[in-house]
Design a protein around this motif. Structure first.
Motif, mmCIF file in Angstrom:
data_model
loop_
_atom_site.group_PDB
_atom_site.id
_atom_site.type_symbol
_atom_site.label_atom_id
_atom_site.label_comp_id
_atom_site.label_asym_id
_atom_site.label_seq_id
_atom_site.Cartn_x
_atom_site.Cartn_y
_atom_site.Cartn_z
ATOM 1 N N ASN A 167 7.077 -37.317 -7.962
ATOM 2 C CA ASN A 167 7.033 -38.187 -9.138
ATOM 3 C C ASN A 167 6.520 -37.431 -10.357
ATOM 4 O O ASN A 167 7.046 -37.580 -11.472
ATOM 5 N N TYR A 168 5.489 -36.631 -10.148
ATOM 6 C CA TYR A 168 4.917 -35.851 -11.252
ATOM 7 C C TYR A 168 5.938 -34.830 -11.757
ATOM 8 O O TYR A 168 6.123 -34.651 -12.971
ATOM 9 N N ASN A 215 9.136 -35.013 -11.605
ATOM 10 C CA ASN A 215 10.263 -35.695 -12.259
ATOM 11 C C ASN A 215 9.868 -36.392 -13.549
ATOM 12 O O ASN A 215 10.710 -36.989 -14.219
ATOM 13 N N ASN A 275 4.186 -38.312 -4.288
ATOM 14 C CA ASN A 275 3.432 -38.355 -5.544
ATOM 15 C C ASN A 275 3.694 -37.103 -6.380
ATOM 16 O O ASN A 275 3.860 -37.174 -7.602
ATOM 17 N N SER A 286 7.824 -38.991 -13.754
ATOM 18 C CA SER A 286 7.638 -40.426 -13.551
ATOM 19 C C SER A 286 6.255 -40.853 -14.013
ATOM 20 O O SER A 286 5.292 -40.102 -13.962
ATOM 21 N N ALA A 287 6.161 -42.081 -14.443
ATOM 22 C CA ALA A 287 4.864 -42.613 -14.866
ATOM 23 C C ALA A 287 4.034 -43.069 -13.673
ATOM 24 O O ALA A 287 2.832 -43.302 -13.794
ATOM 25 N N ASN A 288 4.680 -43.176 -12.517
ATOM 26 C CA ASN A 288 3.995 -43.658 -11.314
ATOM 27 C C ASN A 288 3.332 -42.496 -10.581
ATOM 28 O O ASN A 288 3.767 -42.067 -9.512
#
Length: 638
Positions: free
Chosen positions: A402-403, A405, A399, A407-409
């Motif tokens: 993702n943040y 990078n 998670n 990412s929206a996820n």
């Protein structure tokens, strides 16, 4: 009579030349004021005089250097005075926020000011300089020095406990945090990126905060936070651990504390967004970890049955009551702190029996419950808890990646946990509620955990640590590992009990207060770390009543540290003032001595000059008369 050689005139001329030379030198001494104007005047005296002049000029400059040191100290003391005032205000706010008449919304308002106080403390630490030299560097010294016994303990911790604990964390959690840490350490291009300093000094007195791990972050609000390489500091409270002479219980507590704090360091490195939360409320829905989870997972590594937070559960498990009665007692204890089993009882209800209020107690139990749910297994064992922990940590790291990078996820902490334990049919809110209210499922896992930690005999209960040889092992650390691991101590020399000289020199400003290069002619001025992190208040907040109560102790410890810094600088200023007075005295008296050698005694020289002046006039007269003696030859020729 002869005319070719006028011996009388020659003698008069020679004597007049001698007198003239002596008179010229005397005139030079009188006009310059110096007895020695060239080496020929007094070869030995010149050498001695020049040696004294070197000393005089060096000591004069040394006195000026010491005065610069006083200026440095006064700037430091002025900055510390402001920090003192802010900490006093912070302490006042913490006491106010701890009052039960306030709501958590009120405490948020108070916390806003606490946050600004910490920001200004960091600003003062960063911008206070002298001649562009930072007075309070981020890698500065600790406020107090370790005693000989503390240095011996520090060497044992640095060379045995830390490498052993890190090795066990990497091995036991190789499927998640351990494996990732090893990978990062192997590929790091930054020197000592995961090294740490170790300090044993006072924090807040005995039986309170045993230790803490300090880290630094590049943070954004909102935005992804990143770990600052090489800024780890583990501080251990000297009031709790001051020497290697420890009882078996103290030994267990120390091993547990070291492992607990190292787990914080590991999570600071690998989960910086989640770990840095005090100044980052805008990212609460993007991975910020709650305090109970930070401390609970650290307790899973250090052991949740070592430092007294779950002693009553130990009493319940060790009783001879039936399992059903023990389960009922655990449920009651989780809910309000009361229980009654076979000769063991606690009938007085306790306040704050929640994961938020007891992050080291209920927080540990909640994290163990989460790990067990994530594992999908029924029986509680070290293997099942590690299995679940790996799943949770891997999801949290993914998670954060993702943040980072963009990412929206991106999920909140609750969203990540819910995704990991969804197979259990429960959500994070259910877990917290069950632990806080003594739910039967949560109490069942807690009882199974405690039974697994029960060694059945011996003085000490099992630590309940994921990195120990088993849950029932009373020792958190196993066979000593002495080789360098992914995380290591940088400021303790492995070959001695002394702090590394090279490391110490980095934070000490040396004043040259003598004319020679010996150590006696240097005075070291410590430069302390003054950031909120260094003072142990980086995560201090007043968002809840429990946080506010903890903040009181944290501000108290910070005030004690700043007082120690100011006391040090005050003592150093007094020392430098004595140094200046002594230097000025030496300069004065050495100058007087050099003057005796080199300066002209005007009265004595005037006597010689007058004598030579008379001799010069007489010599000139005699030379004139001697030149006339050859004139008698002309009379003979007439």
């Amino acid at each position: 009579m002869v005319v070719q050689h006028n011996i009388t005139a020659m003698n008069s001329n020679r004597q007049l030349g001698i007198t003239t030379n002596v008179q010229a030198k005397s005139s030079e001494k009188l006009s310059s004021g110096y007895r020695i104007n060239r080496a020929a005047d007094d070869a030995a005296g010149l050498a001695i005089s020049e040696k004294m002049r070197r000393q005089i000029r060096g000591l004069t400059q040394a006195s000026a250097n010491a005065q610069d040191g006083i200026s440095f100290v006064q700037i430091a003391d002025g900055a510390l005075n402001e920090v003192h005032e802010m900490l006093q205000r912070g302490s006042q706010l913490a006491v106010k926020a701890a009052n039960g008449t306030l709501t958590d919304t009120d405490r948020e308002y108070i916390n806003a000011e606490v946050s600004k106080l910490k920001e200004e403390i960091n600003a003062i630490a960063g911008k206070t300089t002298f001649n562009e030299i930072q007075i309070f560097p981020s890698n500065g010294s600790s406020a107090t020095e370790m005693s000989a016994a503390q240095k011996t303990l520090a060497a044992k911790i640095a060379n045995e406990y830390v490498p052993t604990a890190v090795s066990q964390i990497v091995s036991k959690l190789s499927g998640s945090l351990g494996g990732k840490l090893s990978e990062l350490a192997a590929n790091s291009t930054v020197e000592d990126a995961y090294g740490m300093k170790l300090d044993i000094s006072n924090i807040d007195g005995p039986s309170n905060t045993l230790a803490y791990m300090q880290s630094s972050f590049y943070y954004n609000n909102p935005g992804y936070d990143e770990y600052v390489a090489g800024q780890l500091l583990m501080k251990i409270d000297s009031a709790d651990f001051s020497s290697v002479n420890l009882t078996a219980k103290q030994q267990q507590e120390l091993e547990s504390t070291i492992a607990h704090e190292l787990m914080h360091g590991v999570m600071d490195i690998l989960l910086p967004e989640g770990m840095f939360t005090s100044e980052d409320p805008a990212d609460d829905n993007k991975g910020n970890l709650p305090k109970w989870f930070k401390e609970g997972t650290a307790q899973l590594v250090g052991g949740g049955f070592t430092t007294g937070w779950n002693n009553y559960i130990i009493d319940i498990v060790k009783s001879s009551s039936e399992e059903a009665d023990k389960l009922a007692a655990v449920r009651s204890y989780l809910k309000n702190g009361t229980f009654h089993v076979d000769g063991k009882r606690q009938l007085k209800p306790k306040e704050g029996m929640t994961v938020e209020d007891r992050p080291y107690g209920h927080g540990y139990l909640a994290c163990a419950y989460l790990c067990q749910l994530a594992s999908g297994q029924t029986d509680v064992s070290q293997g099942s808890l590690i299995n679940g922990a790996d799943k949770i940590f891997n999801a949290l790291m993914a998670n954060e990646q993702n943040y980072k990078n963009g990412s929206a996820n991106i999920k909140s902490f609750e969203g990540v946990i819910n995704s990991v334990i969804q197979g259990s049919g429960k959500q994070l809110s259910d877990v917290i509620s069950e632990v806080n209210t003594g739910g039967v499922d949560a109490a069942g896992v807690v009882l199974k955990l405690a039974n697994a930690c029960n060694p059945g005999s011996g003085e000490l209960f099992g630590a309940g640590s994921l990195i120990a040889s088993s849950l029932s092992s009373s020792s958190v650390l196993g066979s000593t590992v002495s080789s360098r691991q992914a995380m290591y101590v940088t400021n303790i020399d492995a070959a001695s009990t002394e702090e590394s000289t090279e490391d110490s020199d980095e934070t000490i400003l040396y004043l040259q207060v003598g004319a020679d290069s010996t150590e006696e002619n240097r005075i070291g001025l410590k430069r302390f770390a003054l950031s909120a992190s260094a003072l142990g208040i980086q995560e201090t907040n007043t968002r809840t009543a429990q946080d506010s109560r903890e903040a009181i102790g944290q501000f108290k410890g910070a005030l004690s540290n700043v007082s120690a810094m100011r006391s040090y600088y005050g003592a150093m200023q007094n020392r430098l003032e004595h140094t200046i007075r002594n230097l000025n005295n030496v300069v004065e008296n050495t100058t007087a001595s050099e003057s005796q050698i080199r300066d002209t005694d005007m009265a004595d020289e005037m006597v010689r000059f007058s004598n030579n002046n008379i001799l010069a006039q007489a010599g000139q007269s005699m030379l004139a008369q001697a030149n006339q003696t050859n004139q008698g030859v002309l009379a003979l020729l007439q």
